[in-house]
Write a protein that holds these residues in place. Structure first.
Motif, PDB file in Angstrom:
ATOM      1  N   ALA A   1       0.833  -1.203   0.000  1.00 13.67           N
ATOM      2  CA  ALA A   1       0.000   0.000   0.000  1.00 13.67           C
ATOM      3  C   ALA A   1       0.866   1.252   0.000  1.00 13.67           C
ATOM      4  CB  ALA A   1      -0.935  -0.004   1.207  1.00 13.67           C
ATOM      5  N   ALA A   2       1.945   1.230   0.799  1.00 13.45           N
ATOM      6  CA  ALA A   2       2.853   2.373   0.835  1.00 13.45           C
ATOM      7  C   ALA A   2       3.562   2.539  -0.505  1.00 13.45           C
ATOM      8  CB  ALA A   2       3.877   2.202   1.961  1.00 13.45           C
ATOM      9  N   ARG A   3       3.933   1.419  -1.115  1.00 12.69           N
ATOM     10  CA  ARG A   3       4.556   1.479  -2.441  1.00 12.69           C
ATOM     11  C   ARG A   3       3.596   2.116  -3.454  1.00 12.69           C
ATOM     12  NH1 ARG A   3       8.525  -2.958  -4.331  1.00 12.69           N
ATOM     13  NH2 ARG A   3       9.693  -3.484  -2.452  1.00 12.69           N
ATOM     14  N   THR A   4       2.338   1.694  -3.374  1.00 14.43           N
ATOM     15  CA  THR A   4       1.346   2.216  -4.311  1.00 14.43           C
ATOM     16  C   THR A   4       1.146   3.716  -4.113  1.00 14.43           C
ATOM     17  OG1 THR A   4       0.213   0.078  -4.293  1.00 14.43           O
ATOM     18  CG2 THR A   4      -1.000   1.953  -5.191  1.00 14.43           C
ATOM     19  N   ARG A   5       1.116   4.152  -2.858  1.00 14.15           N
ATOM     20  CA  ARG A   5       0.974   5.588  -2.594  1.00 14.15           C
ATOM     21  C   ARG A   5       2.175   6.357  -3.141  1.00 14.15           C
ATOM     22  NH1 ARG A   5      -1.106   3.590   2.357  1.00 14.15           N
ATOM     23  NH2 ARG A   5       0.921   3.878   3.391  1.00 14.15           N
TER      24      ARG A   5
ATOM     25  N   GLY B   1       4.163  10.019  -7.308  1.00 13.72           N
ATOM     26  CA  GLY B   1       5.059  10.336  -8.412  1.00 13.72           C
ATOM     27  C   GLY B   1       4.306  10.629  -9.694  1.00 13.72           C
ATOM     28  N   LEU B   2       3.322   9.806 -10.000  1.00 14.33           N
ATOM     29  CA  LEU B   2       2.527  10.032 -11.202  1.00 14.33           C
ATOM     30  C   LEU B   2       1.741  11.334 -11.104  1.00 14.33           C
ATOM     31  CD1 LEU B   2       1.157   6.405 -11.765  1.00 14.33           C
ATOM     32  CD2 LEU B   2       3.008   7.539 -13.011  1.00 14.33           C
ATOM     33  N   SER B   3       1.200  11.612  -9.917  1.00 14.20           N
ATOM     34  CA  SER B   3       0.433  12.837  -9.730  1.00 14.20           C
ATOM     35  C   SER B   3       1.319  14.065  -9.871  1.00 14.20           C
ATOM     36  CB  SER B   3      -0.254  12.827  -8.362  1.00 14.20           C
ATOM     37  OG  SER B   3      -1.151  13.904  -8.232  1.00 14.20           O
ATOM     38  N   ALA B   4       2.555  13.973  -9.366  1.00 12.08           N
ATOM     39  CA  ALA B   4       3.486  15.092  -9.506  1.00 12.08           C
ATOM     40  C   ALA B   4       3.806  15.367 -10.966  1.00 12.08           C
ATOM     41  CB  ALA B   4       4.769  14.806  -8.728  1.00 12.08           C
ATOM     42  N   ASP B   5       3.709  14.349 -11.804  1.00 11.04           N
ATOM     43  CA  ASP B   5       3.916  14.523 -13.227  1.00 11.04           C
ATOM     44  C   ASP B   5       2.698  15.143 -13.911  1.00 11.04           C
ATOM     45  OD1 ASP B   5       6.443  13.493 -13.154  1.00 11.04           O
ATOM     46  OD2 ASP B   5       5.869  11.473 -13.778  1.00 11.04           O
ATOM     47  N   GLY B   6       1.589  15.261 -13.179  1.00 19.51           N
ATOM     48  CA  GLY B   6       0.417  15.922 -13.738  1.00 19.51           C
ATOM     49  C   GLY B   6      -0.692  14.997 -14.171  1.00 19.51           C
ATOM     50  N   TYR B   7      -0.709  13.755 -13.649  1.00 21.59           N
ATOM     51  CA  TYR B   7      -1.682  12.796 -14.151  1.00 21.59           C
ATOM     52  C   TYR B   7      -2.771  12.440 -13.151  1.00 21.59           C
ATOM     53  CZ  TYR B   7       1.783  12.723 -17.720  1.00 21.59           C
ATOM     54  OH  TYR B   7       2.648  13.124 -18.700  1.00 21.59           O
ATOM     55  N   ALA B   8      -2.948  13.286 -12.134  1.00 30.20           N
ATOM     56  CA  ALA B   8      -4.083  13.159 -11.215  1.00 30.20           C
ATOM     57  C   ALA B   8      -4.227  11.741 -10.670  1.00 30.20           C
ATOM     58  CB  ALA B   8      -5.371  13.600 -11.910  1.00 30.20           C
TER      59      ALA B   8
ATOM     60  N   GLN C   1      -6.664   0.584  -4.986  1.00 33.18           N
ATOM     61  CA  GLN C   1      -6.798   0.887  -6.403  1.00 33.18           C
ATOM     62  C   GLN C   1      -5.974   2.115  -6.750  1.00 33.18           C
ATOM     63  OE1 GLN C   1     -10.972   1.140  -7.389  1.00 33.18           O
ATOM     64  NE2 GLN C   1     -11.202  -1.083  -7.477  1.00 33.18           N
ATOM     65  N   LEU C   2      -5.111   1.964  -7.747  1.00 38.07           N
ATOM     66  CA  LEU C   2      -4.352   3.077  -8.294  1.00 38.07           C
ATOM     67  C   LEU C   2      -5.188   3.680  -9.409  1.00 38.07           C
ATOM     68  CD1 LEU C   2      -1.700   4.739  -8.564  1.00 38.07           C
ATOM     69  CD2 LEU C   2      -0.915   2.977 -10.172  1.00 38.07           C
ATOM     70  N   CYS C   3      -5.606   4.933  -9.223  1.00 36.47           N
ATOM     71  CA  CYS C   3      -6.479   5.596 -10.193  1.00 36.47           C
ATOM     72  C   CYS C   3      -5.744   6.760 -10.840  1.00 36.47           C
ATOM     73  CB  CYS C   3      -7.753   6.101  -9.517  1.00 36.47           C
ATOM     74  SG  CYS C   3      -8.750   4.788  -8.773  1.00 36.47           S
ATOM     75  N   GLN C   4      -5.812   6.822 -12.155  1.00 30.33           N
ATOM     76  CA  GLN C   4      -5.194   7.909 -12.918  1.00 30.33           C
ATOM     77  C   GLN C   4      -6.302   8.649 -13.667  1.00 30.33           C
ATOM     78  OE1 GLN C   4      -2.634   4.475 -14.232  1.00 30.33           O
ATOM     79  NE2 GLN C   4      -1.439   6.189 -15.049  1.00 30.33           N
ATOM     80  N   GLY C   5      -6.490   9.916 -13.317  1.00 32.83           N
ATOM     81  CA  GLY C   5      -7.597  10.666 -13.884  1.00 32.83           C
ATOM     82  C   GLY C   5      -7.283  11.410 -15.167  1.00 32.83           C
ATOM     83  N   HIS C   6      -6.030  11.341 -15.601  1.00 35.14           N
ATOM     84  CA  HIS C   6      -5.650  12.066 -16.813  1.00 35.14           C
ATOM     85  C   HIS C   6      -4.775  11.181 -17.681  1.00 35.14           C
ATOM     86  CE1 HIS C   6      -4.606  15.280 -19.518  1.00 35.14           C
ATOM     87  NE2 HIS C   6      -3.334  15.243 -19.191  1.00 35.14           N
ATOM     88  N   CYS C   7      -5.019  11.188 -18.980  1.00 34.99           N
ATOM     89  CA  CYS C   7      -4.209  10.410 -19.920  1.00 34.99           C
ATOM     90  C   CYS C   7      -4.038  11.216 -21.192  1.00 34.99           C
ATOM     91  CB  CYS C   7      -4.874   9.073 -20.230  1.00 34.99           C
ATOM     92  SG  CYS C   7      -4.000   8.126 -21.491  1.00 34.99           S
TER      93      CYS C   7
END
Length: 266
Positions: A155-159, A164-171, A184-190
């Motif tokens: 869970a900590a790894r996933t967070r 990291g992905l969110s810092a790149d701008g992918y929500a 669940q790992l959710c990405q709101g932008h692609c």
């Protein structure tokens, strides 16, 4: 899926954003695209300057500008542009908005799709899969240090990966699933979802990279490219992760492929 070649904050676009056109089949769409291109490259720019460079009438250019402004793809520049002051009301100068930049970016998605189609035709589908694997190898290398620093807690790894992905701008967010030992790992932008819709190998390779990074088998439940409202990856947290496949700097491993995409979660 994550695009390593572009970044930016994910923002919801208005319903009018997209290609700079009016109604479907609009015969003026090509001209309006040229206007938007020129505003992007030459702005802040006046209607008169645009009309001169595009060989359009004053009435014609103002009609295109009005529609682009109504679609929130261009806006009047508020700052001063320098030069000698002139008497009378200053001419309105236009610049491209965030929505306009998104409309322009759509052409690069089509260019990428054309390149992958050519690769498929000349080198076969496997070449596209190899390209996708090479691309996500860079993704894994980029985020491995933070994920590894999170220790053996999945869970900590996933967070850490989500951060990291969110810092790149992918929500991206990591959301615990109530009543289960999963997150669940959710990405709101692609930014490449149009390309990924035609070439799902891009999404599949990304899911494998997540599995490598987190050290557990993951399952893609939904993707933006497949019509979901977010990219959702289900990750079991009740397991001890294996060492990430890229920790030794070797090439990307190929773990068991994640289960097929099933559909959006609730």
């Amino acid at each position: 899926m994550t695009d390593l070649l572009s970044s930016g904050t994910a923002r919801p676009a208005p319903a009018t954003s997209g290609a700079p056109t009016g109604a479907p089949g609009d015969p003026d769409a090509g001209t309006r695209r040229r206007v938007l291109d020129l505003v992007a490259s030459a702005g802040p720019v006046t209607a008169a300057e645009l009309a001169s460079r595009l060989d359009l009438t004053s009435t014609g250019i103002r009609r295109h500008l009005a529609l682009l402004e109504a679609n929130e793809q261009i806006a009047v520049h508020e700052g001063r542009t320098g030069g000698p002051a002139r008497r009378g009301r200053p001419a309105r100068r236009y610049v491209v908005t965030h929505q306009g930049q998104e409309a322009l970016a759509h052409r690069y998605s089509e260019l990428a799709a054309q390149a992958l189609r050519f690769l498929t035709e000349t080198a076969g589908p496997q070449a596209v899969a190899q390209f996708a694997e090479r691309r996500v190898h860079d993704l894994a290398a980029r985020h491995l240090p933070a994920v590894a620093a999170a220790g053996d807690d999945v869970a900590a790894r996933t967070r850490a990966l989500a951060d990291g992905l969110s810092a790149d701008g992918y929500a991206a967010t990591a959301r615990p699933v109530p009543g289960t030992t999963a997150v669940q790992l959710c990405q709101g932008h692609c930014p490449v979802q149009d390309v990924a819709h035609e070439f799902p190998q891009l999404c599949e390779a990304e899911a494998r990279a997540f599995s490598d990074l987190l050290g557990v088998h993951v399952q893609r439940l939904a993707t933006l490219a497949g019509g979901g409202h977010v990219c959702t990856t289900n990750i079991p947290t009740g397991l001890t992760p294996s060492r990430p496949a890229l920790a030794d700097g070797a090439g990307a491993a190929t773990p068991t492929s994640p289960a097929p995409v099933e559909g959006p979660t609730a």
